[in-house]
Design a protein around this motif. Structure first.
Motif, PDB file in Angstrom:
ATOM      1  N   SER A 124       0.834  -1.202   0.000  1.00 22.74           N
ATOM      2  CA  SER A 124       0.000   0.000   0.000  1.00 22.74           C
ATOM      3  C   SER A 124       0.868   1.251   0.000  1.00 22.74           C
ATOM      4  O   SER A 124       0.592   2.211  -0.724  1.00 22.74           O
ATOM      5  CB  SER A 124      -0.927   0.000   1.212  1.00 22.74           C
ATOM      6  OG  SER A 124      -1.798  -1.114   1.180  1.00 22.74           O
ATOM      7  N   LEU A 125       1.915   1.248   0.813  1.00 26.58           N
ATOM      8  CA  LEU A 125       2.788   2.418   0.886  1.00 26.58           C
ATOM      9  C   LEU A 125       3.563   2.628  -0.408  1.00 26.58           C
ATOM     10  O   LEU A 125       3.758   3.768  -0.843  1.00 26.58           O
ATOM     11  CB  LEU A 125       3.753   2.284   2.064  1.00 26.58           C
ATOM     12  CG  LEU A 125       3.114   2.224   3.459  1.00 26.58           C
ATOM     13  CD1 LEU A 125       4.187   2.009   4.514  1.00 26.58           C
ATOM     14  CD2 LEU A 125       2.323   3.484   3.745  1.00 26.58           C
ATOM     15  N   LEU A 126       4.003   1.531  -1.029  1.00 19.46           N
ATOM     16  CA  LEU A 126       4.861   1.650  -2.214  1.00 19.46           C
ATOM     17  C   LEU A 126       4.077   1.822  -3.508  1.00 19.46           C
ATOM     18  O   LEU A 126       4.618   2.371  -4.475  1.00 19.46           O
ATOM     19  CB  LEU A 126       5.761   0.408  -2.326  1.00 19.46           C
ATOM     20  CG  LEU A 126       6.763   0.202  -1.190  1.00 19.46           C
ATOM     21  CD1 LEU A 126       7.586  -1.058  -1.441  1.00 19.46           C
ATOM     22  CD2 LEU A 126       7.678   1.412  -1.019  1.00 19.46           C
TER      23      LEU A 126
ATOM     24  N   GLY B  46      -9.088   6.294  -3.286  1.00 18.83           N
ATOM     25  CA  GLY B  46      -9.819   7.551  -3.361  1.00 18.83           C
ATOM     26  C   GLY B  46      -9.617   8.417  -2.130  1.00 18.83           C
ATOM     27  O   GLY B  46      -9.502   9.649  -2.235  1.00 18.83           O
ATOM     28  N   LEU B  47      -9.536   7.802  -0.954  1.00 16.07           N
ATOM     29  CA  LEU B  47      -9.292   8.568   0.271  1.00 16.07           C
ATOM     30  C   LEU B  47      -7.927   9.234   0.220  1.00 16.07           C
ATOM     31  O   LEU B  47      -7.792  10.415   0.592  1.00 16.07           O
ATOM     32  CB  LEU B  47      -9.384   7.645   1.487  1.00 16.07           C
ATOM     33  CG  LEU B  47      -9.028   8.296   2.831  1.00 16.07           C
ATOM     34  CD1 LEU B  47      -9.998   9.425   3.168  1.00 16.07           C
ATOM     35  CD2 LEU B  47      -9.011   7.256   3.947  1.00 16.07           C
TER      36      LEU B  47
ATOM     37  N   THR C 250       0.910  15.741   5.060  1.00 12.98           N
ATOM     38  CA  THR C 250      -0.266  15.000   4.603  1.00 12.98           C
ATOM     39  C   THR C 250       0.092  13.577   4.214  1.00 12.98           C
ATOM     40  O   THR C 250      -0.656  12.637   4.499  1.00 12.98           O
ATOM     41  CB  THR C 250      -0.910  15.724   3.403  1.00 12.98           C
ATOM     42  OG1 THR C 250      -1.183  17.077   3.749  1.00 12.98           O
ATOM     43  CG2 THR C 250      -2.200  15.044   2.993  1.00 12.98           C
ATOM     44  N   ILE C 251       1.238  13.403   3.568  1.00 14.67           N
ATOM     45  CA  ILE C 251       1.685  12.061   3.183  1.00 14.67           C
ATOM     46  C   ILE C 251       1.913  11.206   4.419  1.00 14.67           C
ATOM     47  O   ILE C 251       1.526  10.030   4.464  1.00 14.67           O
ATOM     48  CB  ILE C 251       2.964  12.146   2.327  1.00 14.67           C
ATOM     49  CG1 ILE C 251       2.670  12.853   1.003  1.00 14.67           C
ATOM     50  CG2 ILE C 251       3.537  10.762   2.073  1.00 14.67           C
ATOM     51  CD1 ILE C 251       3.902  13.098   0.149  1.00 14.67           C
TER      52      ILE C 251
ATOM     53  N   LEU D 169      -2.536   6.215   8.561  1.00 14.16           N
ATOM     54  CA  LEU D 169      -3.864   5.616   8.413  1.00 14.16           C
ATOM     55  C   LEU D 169      -3.803   4.329   7.599  1.00 14.16           C
ATOM     56  O   LEU D 169      -4.500   3.350   7.908  1.00 14.16           O
ATOM     57  CB  LEU D 169      -4.812   6.617   7.753  1.00 14.16           C
ATOM     58  CG  LEU D 169      -5.092   7.916   8.523  1.00 14.16           C
ATOM     59  CD1 LEU D 169      -5.960   8.844   7.687  1.00 14.16           C
ATOM     60  CD2 LEU D 169      -5.760   7.623   9.853  1.00 14.16           C
ATOM     61  N   SER D 170      -2.970   4.316   6.564  1.00 17.79           N
ATOM     62  CA  SER D 170      -2.846   3.128   5.725  1.00 17.79           C
ATOM     63  C   SER D 170      -2.226   1.969   6.493  1.00 17.79           C
ATOM     64  O   SER D 170      -2.646   0.812   6.345  1.00 17.79           O
ATOM     65  CB  SER D 170      -2.013   3.458   4.484  1.00 17.79           C
ATOM     66  OG  SER D 170      -1.858   2.321   3.666  1.00 17.79           O
TER      67      SER D 170
END
Length: 322
Positions: free
Chosen positions: A101-103, A192-193, A235-236, A242-243
């Motif tokens: 998810s992060l990459l 989308g989030l 923001t990142i 959250l991810s």
């Protein structure tokens, strides 16, 4: 001529009672805190700390959910979980989804957000279309994809109509590709989030910096790389936090799409807990798994906040204090 000398004695100042205003202000402050924060704190304690405490208590018993708690076994449930290859593989699956998810989702979401932040026709519609999957219920989205990806389903029919019928697979039933199919669906659901968060963060980038860089001859990519993306850092980091937490606690989409299968190829800690705790009526063991999941999430969250988000939190405290 007589001169009259007047001797002024020292003025006597009598100290009266201390004003009661500061004391009343202090009481008023605590009353306001109690009234506004008390209900939220009560709900938080009731639905977070109490269940965690009960799970920790149940985890030291061999209990099927019925009858009294009599068979005390100590930490045997924890030892069983930490030596079970299926549970250890479930932890690995959560970590794979987290890192992927992060990459993958992060850079893709940043790129789309940068494109949608530029003036273009239909930008509002595109933003809405990208955010729609996140608004959909997990149950509806998972059931829809389960029907689409079933053998001879809509996706296979589309491949066949494009002349790619040989590329059809058992998307959710093949142990070699089920995890990556699951990750693709999760990316469609939750990217989308990330895009909306990044678009909101881009609104805080001062346009003067971009204009100054353009005057100096910087290209669009140089502006994004050296100005926009660094200023998007807070923001990142929030999205990444959250991810990470969402990846560790992933349950509903996986449970509906694959149930942790095939052959535990897509199992997560939460689906493993549900399988043993409720389907097999081993509530004591399932509670132990829940406690392990809680402490893994807590440890990763604390480490992330103390390392990655440390600068953001210190800035917030400094700003609030000033």
């Amino acid at each position: 001529m007589a001169v009259t000398t007047i001797e002024a004695g020292p003025a006597e100042i009598s100290a009266g009672p201390a004003p009661a205003a500061p004391r009343r202000a202090s009481w008023r402050k605590w009353i306001e805190i109690t009234v506004f924060a008390g209900p939220a704190l009560l709900v938080y304690l009731t639905f977070v700390f109490v269940p965690v405490g009960l799970a920790a208590y149940y985890s030291v018993f061999n209990w099927n959910g019925y009858g009294p708690l009599e068979d005390f076994i100590g930490f045997d449930n924890y030892a069983r979980a930490l030596t079970d290859s299926v549970f250890l593989n479930s932890i690995v699956h959560n970590l794979i989804i987290m890192v992927a998810s992060l990459l993958v989702q992060g850079p893709l979401a940043i790129g789309i957000a940068l494109l949608l932040n530029r003036p273009m026709r239909g930008r509002t519609f595109l933003r809405l279309a990208i955010f729609v999957p996140y608004v959909l219920s997990e149950v509806i989205a998972a059931l829809a994809w389960r029907l689409i990806l079933q053998p001879d389903g809509a996706f296979d029919s589309m491949l066949e109509s494009l002349g790619l019928g040989s590329a059809a697979q058992l998307w959710l039933a093949d142990t070699s590709i089920a995890m990556w199919t699951l990750f693709a669906i999760l990316s469609w659901k939750y990217i989308g989030l990330a895009i909306v968060l990044f678009l909101a963060g881009l609104q805080g980038v001062p346009p003067e910096l971009t204009e100054a860089a353009q005057i100096d001859g910087a290209t669009w990519w140089q502006i994004q790389r050296h100005i926009t993306i660094p200023l998007l850092g807070p923001t990142i980091r929030i999205w990444a936090f959250l991810s990470i937490i969402g990846s560790l606690q992933l349950f509903d989409m996986v449970w509906i799409l694959t149930g942790g299968g095939p052959a535990n190829a897509t199992s997560t800690m939460a689906t493993y807990m549900m399988q043993f705790g409720f389907q097999r009526s081993q509530l004591g063991y399932g509670s132990a798994v829940a406690v392990i999941l809680f402490f893994i999430s807590l440890a990763i969250a604390l480490v992330y906040q103390r390392t990655v988000m440390r600068r953001d939190l210190e800035g917030a405290v400094t700003t609030g204090a000033s």
